[in-house]
Structure formats: structure tokens, C-alpha cells
Motif scaffolding. Structure first.
Motif, PDB file in Angstrom:
ATOM      1  N   LEU A  10      -5.235   0.518 -14.459  1.00  0.00           N
ATOM      2  CA  LEU A  10      -4.357   1.517 -13.843  1.00  0.00           C
ATOM      3  C   LEU A  10      -3.000   1.502 -14.545  1.00  0.00           C
ATOM      4  CD1 LEU A  10      -5.098   0.662 -10.094  1.00  0.00           C
ATOM      5  CD2 LEU A  10      -6.046   2.567 -11.413  1.00  0.00           C
TER       6      LEU A  10
ATOM      7  N   VAL B  67      -0.047   0.232 -12.581  1.00  0.00           N
ATOM      8  CA  VAL B  67      -0.006  -1.202 -12.254  1.00  0.00           C
ATOM      9  C   VAL B  67      -0.003  -2.005 -13.550  1.00  0.00           C
ATOM     10  CG1 VAL B  67      -1.135  -3.115 -11.044  1.00  0.00           C
ATOM     11  CG2 VAL B  67      -1.174  -0.810 -10.046  1.00  0.00           C
TER      12      VAL B  67
ATOM     13  N   THR C 149       5.159  -3.260  -7.159  1.00  0.00           N
ATOM     14  CA  THR C 149       5.025  -2.895  -8.575  1.00  0.00           C
ATOM     15  C   THR C 149       5.915  -1.736  -8.997  1.00  0.00           C
ATOM     16  OG1 THR C 149       3.201  -1.369  -8.109  1.00  0.00           O
ATOM     17  CG2 THR C 149       2.624  -3.679  -8.538  1.00  0.00           C
TER      18      THR C 149
ATOM     19  N   VAL D 108       1.579  -2.782  -2.280  1.00  0.00           N
ATOM     20  CA  VAL D 108       1.345  -2.882  -3.725  1.00  0.00           C
ATOM     21  C   VAL D 108       2.281  -1.937  -4.479  1.00  0.00           C
ATOM     22  CG1 VAL D 108      -0.337  -2.432  -5.562  1.00  0.00           C
ATOM     23  CG2 VAL D 108      -1.028  -3.672  -3.487  1.00  0.00           C
ATOM     24  N   LYS D 109       2.468  -0.726  -3.962  1.00  0.00           N
ATOM     25  CA  LYS D 109       3.367   0.230  -4.599  1.00  0.00           C
ATOM     26  C   LYS D 109       4.804  -0.288  -4.611  1.00  0.00           C
ATOM     27  CE  LYS D 109       2.943   4.410  -2.984  1.00  0.00           C
ATOM     28  NZ  LYS D 109       2.737   5.410  -1.919  1.00  0.00           N
TER      29      LYS D 109
ATOM     30  N   TYR E 175      -8.624  -9.369 -12.161  1.00  0.00           N
ATOM     31  CA  TYR E 175      -7.842  -8.181 -11.827  1.00  0.00           C
ATOM     32  C   TYR E 175      -8.042  -7.046 -12.841  1.00  0.00           C
ATOM     33  CZ  TYR E 175      -5.662 -11.707  -8.893  1.00  0.00           C
ATOM     34  OH  TYR E 175      -5.455 -12.712  -7.982  1.00  0.00           O
TER      35      TYR E 175
ATOM     36  N   THR F 265      -1.718  -0.657   0.521  1.00  0.00           N
ATOM     37  CA  THR F 265      -1.433   0.223  -0.615  1.00  0.00           C
ATOM     38  C   THR F 265       0.072   0.416  -0.780  1.00  0.00           C
ATOM     39  OG1 THR F 265      -3.530   1.390  -0.331  1.00  0.00           O
ATOM     40  CG2 THR F 265      -1.814   2.526  -1.576  1.00  0.00           C
TER      41      THR F 265
ATOM     42  N   ALA G 262      -5.714  -8.360  -3.896  1.00  0.00           N
ATOM     43  CA  ALA G 262      -4.838  -7.699  -4.869  1.00  0.00           C
ATOM     44  C   ALA G 262      -4.073  -8.695  -5.727  1.00  0.00           C
ATOM     45  CB  ALA G 262      -3.855  -6.779  -4.151  1.00  0.00           C
TER      46      ALA G 262
ATOM     47  N   ARG H  18      -9.709  -4.344 -12.889  1.00  0.00           N
ATOM     48  CA  ARG H  18      -9.630  -2.962 -12.424  1.00  0.00           C
ATOM     49  C   ARG H  18      -8.185  -2.547 -12.161  1.00  0.00           C
ATOM     50  NH1 ARG H  18     -13.921  -4.242 -14.009  1.00  0.00           N
ATOM     51  NH2 ARG H  18     -15.952  -3.436 -13.313  1.00  0.00           N
ATOM     52  N   HIS H  19      -7.325  -3.483 -11.814  1.00  0.00           N
ATOM     53  CA  HIS H  19      -5.895  -3.177 -11.703  1.00  0.00           C
ATOM     54  C   HIS H  19      -5.295  -2.930 -13.087  1.00  0.00           C
ATOM     55  CE1 HIS H  19      -4.689  -4.940  -7.494  1.00  0.00           C
ATOM     56  NE2 HIS H  19      -5.368  -3.822  -7.424  1.00  0.00           N
TER      57      HIS H  19
ATOM     58  N   GLN I  36       0.541  -6.472 -12.299  1.00  0.00           N
ATOM     59  CA  GLN I  36      -0.233  -7.590 -11.750  1.00  0.00           C
ATOM     60  C   GLN I  36       0.578  -8.877 -11.767  1.00  0.00           C
ATOM     61  OE1 GLN I  36      -3.415  -7.140 -10.357  1.00  0.00           O
ATOM     62  NE2 GLN I  36      -2.735  -9.099  -9.499  1.00  0.00           N
TER      63      GLN I  36
END
Length: 353
Positions: free
Chosen positions: A25, A28, A220, A216-217, A19, A213, A60, A21-22, A33
Motif C-alpha cells: 500500500l 503505508v 501513519t 492506522v491512518k 506485513y 482503520t 497491523a 500486504r501493508h 509499517q
């Protein structure tokens, strides 16, 4: 919105690599994560929208994914239902979905609900999930999902596609819901199905990616969710429009339930605290001295709680509200639930065992 899920255990080195690349961010990061890995998301339908959504949820790192579908894979599905392949024709979609997720990441837990949602089965199926993605393709199922999740206090992401068009929104029992967008179902036969009118496969992918998306928003706490907004996609013109959506004041909202705040519970200890979360959530942290009675057990036997006074709690308050409704239906009056759940308890400085 406050994040839907409390962070799970610290990431392993293998998870940090997967993860990475997460983790880059800021919205995130590692904490986000860990929330994703601890989350439980139900996908209604493993078809045109559910197929890409399930793959991206698994990618994800959503730790537990439920999929409900009573159908089998047909050759005509393969043009858009990218979860399934030619060798899956004739198989139950939930089995094909579970295998596809396992190929992507065997560490993800997939819960198969090979059944049709009904008024009787839906409350049981949705119990224990933090969030629902509704990719169903009938008005009957959409209204059923709406009504069951309003009663359960659970938020959900909705998507729909037809021909070259798509719609996406986020609904919450405390805000706009599907019935605010469409108060009543259209007359039977007035709206063609995808099987009658067709649908472009890429439109399913576009709408499903927005749905994931948003999921995930919500999990988190990143960004601004589509609450009170509906995205309308026209693939032929390649446009996205945003429409505002407000709760219909004539709609009856969820009933008021007796609550206690974390500060009140800390100031006046004494009630029996009952944790209705799942065992893995409790293992990551619990209210010291609390009793563990999972939501499914409460719903199966609402009269089986310890003698009161009792305070029910879950992660954020949605599942404990569902449990409380069931308990109050037995005639008990000495039970409340914790406003904001375990997240509010921790935010108020409550001890964690």
C-alpha cells in the motif's frame, strides 16, 4: 494530519514477510509499517469494541498495546467479545487479552492495566501513549477519557454501539471532542446499556474495524481522518451516514502553553533539552546532548528537572505539553516545550544522535 509516530528501526526479513500486504500500500509502505511498530496505543475496555480492536491492532503491527479493564470474562460476553473464549470465563479480561495477542503475534508488547479509570488514575494510565481507542460502555468513563486526553494533548478514536446501531469519530484537543458531540451526560437511566437493550455482535466488529482503520491512518499519516466527522451506522438498514462536528465556541479549550519552534531552538542553542519519550523511542534517534527524563518520572516529580532554561520534547508535542503543565504547576517559569516535538526537529534539519 502529520503522522503521530516517528518510524522505528528498519524492518527485518520476517517483518517484511508478515506485513507484506501493508508494504504494497503506497499510503503505508515500509515507512508506515515502521511507524506502526514504533507506536504505543491504549485501548480502553476489552469488551465488545475492544476485543476486535485489540486483535486488529496487533495484526497491523502496533508495537505496544495497552489495555485497561477491571472486569472479568463472563459467559454472556462471548456472544460479541471475540477476544475471549469459554476457557477464559472468570479470568481478568486484561489477562485473556494479553494471551490472545500473544497467540497472534508474540512480538507485540501488551501492557495490562487491570484497574478502573478514575480521576486520580487516568492521567497515569494514559501517559506515554501516542493514541487512545475508547471502547468504554459508560458515559462516566467517556467523559473522563475526554477530559484527561484534552489535558494530556493526546488524540483518540471513539466508538459506541447499542442494539443495531454504532457511532465512530476521531477527537483531538485542538479540534472537536466528545463534549462537542455530547456537552452533558444524559440523565441517569434514560439511555439503556447493552446489558439492558442488547447489541448485535457483528455491529461491534463493524465499528471496531473502523476504529482500527482510523488508528492506522493517524499513526501513519495516511488519508483523511474522521476529525470533525461522526459516522453513524444502522445495521438493520445497512447504512452509514456522516454528520459534521465542529468545536463548540463556548467550550473552554486547553490553555496556551509556552513553546519554542525547532527553527528557534536550532538558531539559539543553549537551553537544556529534556526528552520525555520512552527509552525505545529515544534509541531510534534523539536530539544530541538532550537529557532523558521519561514522562512518568516528570509527572511523579515535576520539580526534579535540571535547572533552566529547559525545553521539553516528545514525539509530536502532546506528552511534552502534559509534562510542561505539571512543571509549571510547581511555579517554574523557565520551561517551554518544543512545538511539534522530535518530528518537527527532524523536519527542520536538526541533527540526530
Amino acid at each position: 494530519m502529520r503522522p503521530l509516530v516517528e518510524p522505528g528501526p528498519e524492518l527485518t526479513d520476517a517483518q517484511r514477510e508478515r506485513y507484506s500486504r501493508h508494504l504494497l500500500l503506497p499510503e503505508v509502505g515500509e515507512t508506515g509499517q515502521r511507524r506502526l511498530l514504533a507506536s504505543r496505543v491504549l485501548v480502553v475496555g476489552a469488551g465488545g469494541l475492544g476485543s476486535p480492536a485489540l486483535l486488529y491492532l496487533a495484526a497491523a503491527g502496533v508495537g505496544t498495546i495497552g489495555v485497561v479493564d477491571d472486569d472479568v470474562v463472563e459467559t454472556s460476553n462471548l456472544q460479541r467479545q471475540v477476544l475471549h473464549g469459554s476457557t477464559d470465563v472468570g479470568r481478568a479480561k486484561v489477562d485473556s487479552a494479553a494471551d490472545a495477542v500473544a497467540r497472534l503475534d508474540p512480538a507485540i508488547t501488551v501492557v495490562r492495566h487491570h484497574e478502573r479509570l478514575t480521576r486520580d488514575s487516568a492521567p497515569r494510565v494514559v501517559a506515554g501513549y501516542d493514541l487512545v481507542l475508547d471502547g468504554s460502555d459508560t458515559f462516566e468513563t467517556r467523559y473522563l477519557v475526554n477530559d484527561v486526553l484534552v489535558a494530556a494533548g493526546t488524540p483518540w478514536v471513539w466508538g459506541a454501539v447499542l442494539r443495531f446501531d454504532g457511532h465512530v469519530s476521531v477527537f483531538d484537543p485542538a479540534g472537536p471532542t466528545y463534549r462537542d458531540l455530547f456537552p452533558t451526560a444524559p440523565p441517569p437511566g434514560s439511555v439503556p446499556s447493552c446489558g439492558e437493550a442488547g447489541v448485535l455482535g457483528g455491529v461491534c466488529a463493524a465499528v471496531a474495524s473502523v476504529m482500527v482503520t482510523e488508528a492506522v491512518k493517524l499513526i501513519t499519516g495516511a488519508g483523511r481522518p474522521l476529525l470533525g466527522r461522526v459516522l453513524v451506522h444502522d445495521a438493520l438498514a445497512m447504512t452509514w451516514r456522516e454528520l459534521p462536528l465542529r468545536p463548540d465556541p463556548r467550550r473552554t479549550g486547553p490553555e496556551d502553553l509556552p513553546t519554542v519552534t525547532a527553527a528557534e531552538l536550532l538558531a539559539a542553542p543553549g537551553p537544556v533539552v529534556v526528552d520525555v519519550r520512552e527509552p525505545d523511542e529515544r534509541a531510534a534517534g534523539a536530539v544530541p546532548g538532550s537529557v532523558h527524563v521519561p514522562l512518568a518520572q516528570v509527572l511523579a516529580d515535576p520539580s526534579g528537572l535540571p535547572p533552566g532554561p529547559v525545553v521539553l520534547h516528545c514525539a509530536r508535542g502532546s506528552r511534552s505539553a502534559q509534562a510542561l503543565r505539571a512543571v509549571l504547576s510547581t511555579g517554574r517559569t523557565d520551561v517551554v516545550h518544543l512545538e511539534g516535538g522530535f518530528a518537527a526537529w527532524r523536519a527542520a534539519g536538526g541533527p540526530v544522535g
